[in-house]
Scaffold this motif. Structure first.
Motif, PDB file in Angstrom:
ATOM      1  N   ALA A  15     -10.885  10.400  35.704  1.00  0.00           N
ATOM      2  CA  ALA A  15      -9.856   9.845  36.600  1.00  0.00           C
ATOM      3  C   ALA A  15      -8.902   8.916  35.872  1.00  0.00           C
ATOM      4  CB  ALA A  15     -10.516   9.168  37.790  1.00  0.00           C
ATOM      5  N   ASP A  16      -8.816   7.650  36.305  1.00  0.00           N
ATOM      6  CA  ASP A  16      -7.829   6.724  35.741  1.00  0.00           C
ATOM      7  C   ASP A  16      -8.407   5.839  34.640  1.00  0.00           C
ATOM      8  OD1 ASP A  16      -9.462   5.240  37.417  1.00  0.00           O
ATOM      9  OD2 ASP A  16      -7.848   3.911  38.081  1.00  0.00           O
ATOM     10  N   ARG A  17      -9.473   6.271  34.014  1.00  0.00           N
ATOM     11  CA  ARG A  17     -10.091   5.479  32.949  1.00  0.00           C
ATOM     12  C   ARG A  17      -9.571   5.908  31.580  1.00  0.00           C
ATOM     13  NH1 ARG A  17     -13.601   5.452  37.030  1.00  0.00           N
ATOM     14  NH2 ARG A  17     -14.706   3.549  37.475  1.00  0.00           N
ATOM     15  N   VAL A  18      -9.603   4.947  30.648  1.00  0.00           N
ATOM     16  CA  VAL A  18      -9.180   5.206  29.276  1.00  0.00           C
ATOM     17  C   VAL A  18     -10.227   4.654  28.328  1.00  0.00           C
ATOM     18  CG1 VAL A  18      -6.719   5.191  29.831  1.00  0.00           C
ATOM     19  CG2 VAL A  18      -7.815   3.082  29.131  1.00  0.00           C
ATOM     20  N   LEU A  19     -10.305   5.228  27.142  1.00  0.00           N
ATOM     21  CA  LEU A  19     -11.206   4.766  26.093  1.00  0.00           C
ATOM     22  C   LEU A  19     -10.363   4.063  25.044  1.00  0.00           C
ATOM     23  CD1 LEU A  19     -14.230   4.957  25.268  1.00  0.00           C
ATOM     24  CD2 LEU A  19     -13.579   6.885  23.833  1.00  0.00           C
ATOM     25  N   VAL A  20     -10.704   2.805  24.747  1.00  0.00           N
ATOM     26  CA  VAL A  20      -9.912   1.972  23.842  1.00  0.00           C
ATOM     27  C   VAL A  20     -10.766   1.571  22.650  1.00  0.00           C
ATOM     28  CG1 VAL A  20      -8.652  -0.210  23.628  1.00  0.00           C
ATOM     29  CG2 VAL A  20      -8.560   1.062  25.763  1.00  0.00           C
ATOM     30  N   GLU A  21     -10.177   1.691  21.461  1.00  0.00           N
ATOM     31  CA  GLU A  21     -10.812   1.176  20.248  1.00  0.00           C
ATOM     32  C   GLU A  21     -10.225  -0.217  20.007  1.00  0.00           C
ATOM     33  OE1 GLU A  21     -11.265   2.174  15.507  1.00  0.00           O
ATOM     34  OE2 GLU A  21     -10.381   3.659  16.832  1.00  0.00           O
ATOM     35  N   PRO A  22     -11.031  -1.284  20.193  1.00  0.00           N
ATOM     36  CA  PRO A  22     -10.505  -2.635  20.029  1.00  0.00           C
ATOM     37  C   PRO A  22     -10.047  -2.889  18.593  1.00  0.00           C
ATOM     38  CG  PRO A  22     -12.682  -2.680  21.050  1.00  0.00           C
ATOM     39  CD  PRO A  22     -12.432  -1.283  20.574  1.00  0.00           C
ATOM     40  N   ALA A  23      -8.997  -3.700  18.453  1.00  0.00           N
ATOM     41  CA  ALA A  23      -8.537  -4.116  17.130  1.00  0.00           C
ATOM     42  C   ALA A  23      -9.595  -5.042  16.535  1.00  0.00           C
ATOM     43  CB  ALA A  23      -7.201  -4.835  17.248  1.00  0.00           C
ATOM     44  N   PRO A  24      -9.711  -5.097  15.221  1.00  0.00           N
ATOM     45  CA  PRO A  24     -10.692  -6.010  14.618  1.00  0.00           C
ATOM     46  C   PRO A  24     -10.350  -7.465  14.932  1.00  0.00           C
ATOM     47  CG  PRO A  24      -9.365  -4.915  12.932  1.00  0.00           C
ATOM     48  CD  PRO A  24      -8.975  -4.332  14.233  1.00  0.00           C
ATOM     49  N   ALA A  25     -11.394  -8.298  15.049  1.00  0.00           N
ATOM     50  CA  ALA A  25     -11.184  -9.725  15.328  1.00  0.00           C
ATOM     51  C   ALA A  25     -10.490 -10.382  14.144  1.00  0.00           C
ATOM     52  CB  ALA A  25     -12.524 -10.403  15.592  1.00  0.00           C
ATOM     53  N   GLU A  26      -9.692 -11.404  14.437  1.00  0.00           N
ATOM     54  CA  GLU A  26      -8.963 -12.119  13.390  1.00  0.00           C
ATOM     55  C   GLU A  26      -9.939 -12.802  12.439  1.00  0.00           C
ATOM     56  OE1 GLU A  26      -5.587 -12.266  12.900  1.00  0.00           O
ATOM     57  OE2 GLU A  26      -5.412 -10.797  14.498  1.00  0.00           O
ATOM     58  N   GLU A  27      -9.696 -12.652  11.134  1.00  0.00           N
ATOM     59  CA  GLU A  27     -10.537 -13.272  10.102  1.00  0.00           C
ATOM     60  C   GLU A  27     -10.019 -14.642   9.690  1.00  0.00           C
ATOM     61  OE1 GLU A  27     -13.312 -11.769   8.655  1.00  0.00           O
ATOM     62  OE2 GLU A  27     -13.129 -10.079  10.047  1.00  0.00           O
ATOM     63  N   LYS A  28      -8.683 -14.825   9.775  1.00  0.00           N
ATOM     64  CA  LYS A  28      -8.043 -16.075   9.359  1.00  0.00           C
ATOM     65  C   LYS A  28      -7.029 -16.503  10.404  1.00  0.00           C
ATOM     66  CE  LYS A  28      -8.075 -15.345   4.350  1.00  0.00           C
ATOM     67  NZ  LYS A  28      -7.240 -15.278   3.159  1.00  0.00           N
ATOM     68  N   THR A  29      -6.761 -17.805  10.442  1.00  0.00           N
ATOM     69  CA  THR A  29      -5.698 -18.305  11.307  1.00  0.00           C
ATOM     70  C   THR A  29      -4.363 -18.101  10.602  1.00  0.00           C
ATOM     71  OG1 THR A  29      -5.735 -20.529  10.371  1.00  0.00           O
ATOM     72  CG2 THR A  29      -7.231 -20.102  12.224  1.00  0.00           C
ATOM     73  N   ALA A  30      -3.280 -18.416  11.296  1.00  0.00           N
ATOM     74  CA  ALA A  30      -1.948 -18.285  10.704  1.00  0.00           C
ATOM     75  C   ALA A  30      -1.772 -19.203   9.501  1.00  0.00           C
ATOM     76  CB  ALA A  30      -0.891 -18.598  11.749  1.00  0.00           C
ATOM     77  N   PHE A  31      -2.566 -20.264   9.433  1.00  0.00           N
ATOM     78  CA  PHE A  31      -2.473 -21.220   8.329  1.00  0.00           C
ATOM     79  C   PHE A  31      -3.438 -20.896   7.196  1.00  0.00           C
ATOM     80  CE2 PHE A  31      -1.127 -23.520  12.149  1.00  0.00           C
ATOM     81  CZ  PHE A  31       0.163 -23.837  11.762  1.00  0.00           C
ATOM     82  N   GLY A  32      -4.205 -19.793   7.316  1.00  0.00           N
ATOM     83  CA  GLY A  32      -5.103 -19.371   6.245  1.00  0.00           C
ATOM     84  C   GLY A  32      -6.519 -19.902   6.356  1.00  0.00           C
ATOM     85  N   ILE A  33      -6.849 -20.564   7.456  1.00  0.00           N
ATOM     86  CA  ILE A  33      -8.208 -21.072   7.642  1.00  0.00           C
ATOM     87  C   ILE A  33      -9.104 -19.900   8.043  1.00  0.00           C
ATOM     88  CG2 ILE A  33      -9.679 -22.610   9.001  1.00  0.00           C
ATOM     89  CD1 ILE A  33      -7.166 -24.377   9.371  1.00  0.00           C
ATOM     90  N   ILE A  34     -10.226 -19.727   7.369  1.00  0.00           N
ATOM     91  CA  ILE A  34     -11.159 -18.642   7.656  1.00  0.00           C
ATOM     92  C   ILE A  34     -11.959 -18.978   8.912  1.00  0.00           C
ATOM     93  CG2 ILE A  34     -13.151 -17.349   6.810  1.00  0.00           C
ATOM     94  CD1 ILE A  34     -12.038 -17.795   3.981  1.00  0.00           C
ATOM     95  N   ILE A  35     -12.023 -18.040   9.843  1.00  0.00           N
ATOM     96  CA  ILE A  35     -12.732 -18.236  11.106  1.00  0.00           C
ATOM     97  C   ILE A  35     -14.161 -17.719  10.946  1.00  0.00           C
ATOM     98  CG2 ILE A  35     -12.772 -17.659  13.557  1.00  0.00           C
ATOM     99  CD1 ILE A  35      -9.751 -17.112  13.324  1.00  0.00           C
TER     100      ILE A  35
END
Length: 97
Positions: A15-35
């Motif tokens: 029906a109205d369902r979709v299968l989504v492949e999530p994007a990988p989680a962010e490894e670093k912030t915009a300032f380069g700090i590792i999460i």
């Protein structure tokens, strides 16, 4: 309208369902700090891998290959052949980017 799936996934949403492949989680912030793993947020964007046939009066507006934004807690997590996916209703998708 027939369901479209890529050959790499053997799942056909209904029906109205979709299968989504999530994007990988962010490894670093915009300032380069590792999460660290414990502080990583669940991704809220992903790529459509398969779509259902839609409802009788409401055809689907997303297609395989679209990159979409969805809610933080949208969908149900499933594992297919060792890979994580989300299956959700098209109404859980906020935007196509």
């Amino acid at each position: 309208m027939e369901a479209v799936t890529e050959s790499k996934v053997n799942v056909r949403p209904l029906a109205d369902r979709v299968l989504v492949e999530p994007a990988p989680a962010e490894e670093k912030t915009a300032f380069g700090i590792i999460i660290p793993d414990t502080a990583k947020e669940k991704p809220q964007r992903g790529t459509i891998v398969a779509v259902g046939t839609g409802k009788k009066d409401e055809p689907l507006t997303v297609q395989v290959g679209d990159t979409v934004l969805y809610g933080k807690y949208a969908g149900t997590e499933i594992t297919v052949e060792g890979k994580e996916y989300l299956i959700m209703r098209e109404s859980d998708i906020f935007a196509i980017i």
